[in-house]
Design an enzyme around this catalytic site. Structure first.
Site, PDB file in Angstrom:
ATOM      1  N   SER A   1       0.784  -1.237   0.000  1.00 32.48           N
ATOM      2  CA  SER A   1       0.000   0.000   0.000  1.00 32.48           C
ATOM      3  C   SER A   1       0.816   1.287   0.000  1.00 32.48           C
ATOM      4  O   SER A   1       0.254   2.370  -0.144  1.00 32.48           O
ATOM      5  CB  SER A   1      -0.966   0.010   1.194  1.00 32.48           C
ATOM      6  OG  SER A   1      -0.253   0.053   2.413  1.00 32.48           O
ATOM      7  N   LYS A  48      -5.945   4.449   8.361  1.00 34.99           N
ATOM      8  CA  LYS A  48      -4.847   5.245   7.807  1.00 34.99           C
ATOM      9  C   LYS A  48      -5.149   6.734   7.830  1.00 34.99           C
ATOM     10  O   LYS A  48      -4.255   7.553   8.078  1.00 34.99           O
ATOM     11  CB  LYS A  48      -4.528   4.762   6.393  1.00 34.99           C
ATOM     12  CG  LYS A  48      -3.950   3.352   6.389  1.00 34.99           C
ATOM     13  CD  LYS A  48      -3.551   2.877   5.012  1.00 34.99           C
ATOM     14  CE  LYS A  48      -2.883   1.503   5.105  1.00 34.99           C
ATOM     15  NZ  LYS A  48      -2.406   1.014   3.799  1.00 34.99           N
TER      16      LYS A  48
END
EC number: 3.4.21.53
Length: 363
Positions: free
Chosen positions: A257, A302
């Site tokens: 990611s 996140k």
């Protein structure tokens, strides 16, 4: 004993029993929570995250932070009390254990898979950044993995360069499966390869590997339901040779990611000026060699982690936008991106202060 006292005693004992059961009874869940963020333009554990040698680089201020998610380990067994607490906690997320560790995957297997994905994301980030800068990158198709017990075991090895299959040139990883499945199970297929050791020696000597060999493998039948395909038991991938050295130094991080943020960090280091204009920008997203940004897991964790560190803007993969927009931390602006070009265009607007038309994430 008075009735009231007996009732209170029974209720207390029942409560104690329920609490004990909640602590002792495991439940099939795992927990995700915001992890640390790391500035790809800065240092981590005392050394630069991005280290480039053999090419002129430029100082870069501001933040281009990659973001992470903490998860409980594969062998951790959550109890009922912890699960309830996690469900009630705003910044944590409790999910079925199999969501994070499907098919009974062990901690070691998960760590290995994450390490491989992280390594591949670094390679793709380098390629995407250099392509954006019109810097040529040599690439070729390789054997990525060989399945244990398959017809290819002992015949092909990870890192072998696949030049051709049955005499037909291979230009992309998908070509390999297409050529193999033209056969029927039990038929022979011929791979023309540069052995991994020869390729490594050639790269070290900065020359082109020319020594090839043909390897004949008897195909087997796939275990798919329905019509069986011919297989040899490998997965094909892409390897690259870069015109200068780019090292990404970041331990204890896994998964794909961070690809987008690594690519932007590399681009920033190789170009004059600052991509962010000194602004705190964070983000996430996988990236392929052509600069396409893909979705990731744990987007809500996140964004929370990024805002907690001071991020003002968050570069968000388009496919994660709806989920991220459901609960955006106050003070954080989500910016939708499909490609590295989108991200660079958004950063141009951010550093100029012209942010009214930045692509938005909506629910």
């Amino acid at each position: 004993m008075p009735r009231r006292t007996a009732t209170m005693l029974a209720s207390t004992l029942m409560l104690i029993a329920l609490l004990c059961a909640g602590v002792l009874i495991p439940v099939p869940y795992s927990e995700m929570s915001p992890g640390p963020t790391v500035n790809t333009l800065g240092e981590h554990d005392g050394e630069p995250v991005l280290q480039i040698a053999g090419r002129k680089t430029y100082p870069a201020d501001g933040h281009l932070n990659m973001t992470t998610v903490r998860v409980t380990s594969a062998d951790y067994r959550m109890n009922l009390v912890e699960a309830v607490y996690g469900w009630l906690a705003h910044d944590n997320k409790v999910v079925p254990h199999d969501t994070l560790y499907p098919d009974g995957k062990t901690e070691e297997e998960s760590t290995q898979e994450n390490a491989e994905e992280f390594s591949q994301s670094q390679e793709s980030a380098k390629v995407a950044a250099l392509k954006e800068l019109d810097i040529p990158v040599a690439s070729w198709v390789i054997v990525s993995t060989v399945v244990k017990g398959s017809p290819a075991e002992g015949r092909l090895h990870a890192g072998d360069v696949i030049k051709a299959v049955d005499g037909k040139a291979v230009k992309a990883p998908g070509d390999v499966a297409g050529l193999v499945t033209k056969h029927k199970p039990g038929q022979d297929v011929v791979f023309t390869i540069v052995p991994a050791k020869e390729q490594a020696a050639a790269e070290k000597a900065r020359r082109t590997a020319t020594k090839t060999q043909d390897v004949t493998i008897r195909t087997a039948a796939s275990d798919d339901s329905g019509e069986k395909r011919a297989i040899v038991g490998i997965s094909a991938g892409t390897d690259h040779t870069f015109p200068f050295t780019i090292d990404i130094k970041l331990a204890d991080v896994g998964g794909p990611s961070a690809g987008l943020m690594f690519a932007l960090g590399i681009y920033d280091k190789l170009t004059p000026g600052d991509l962010t204009g000194g602004t705190f920008v964070a983000g996430t997203g996988t990236i392929d060699d052509d600069g396409k940004v893909g979705p990731i897991g744990g987007i809500a964790m996140k964004t929370v982690g990024a805002r907690g560190q001071g991020a003002q803007y968050f570069l968000t993969p388009a496919e994660n936008c709806a989920a991220a927009a459901k609960d955006t931390p106050a003070g954080l602006r989500l910016v939708k991106v499909h490609t590295i070009d989108d991200a660079l265009a958004a950063l141009k607007d951010i550093r100029s202060g012209d942010t009214a038309d930045l692509p938005k994430c909506t629910k």
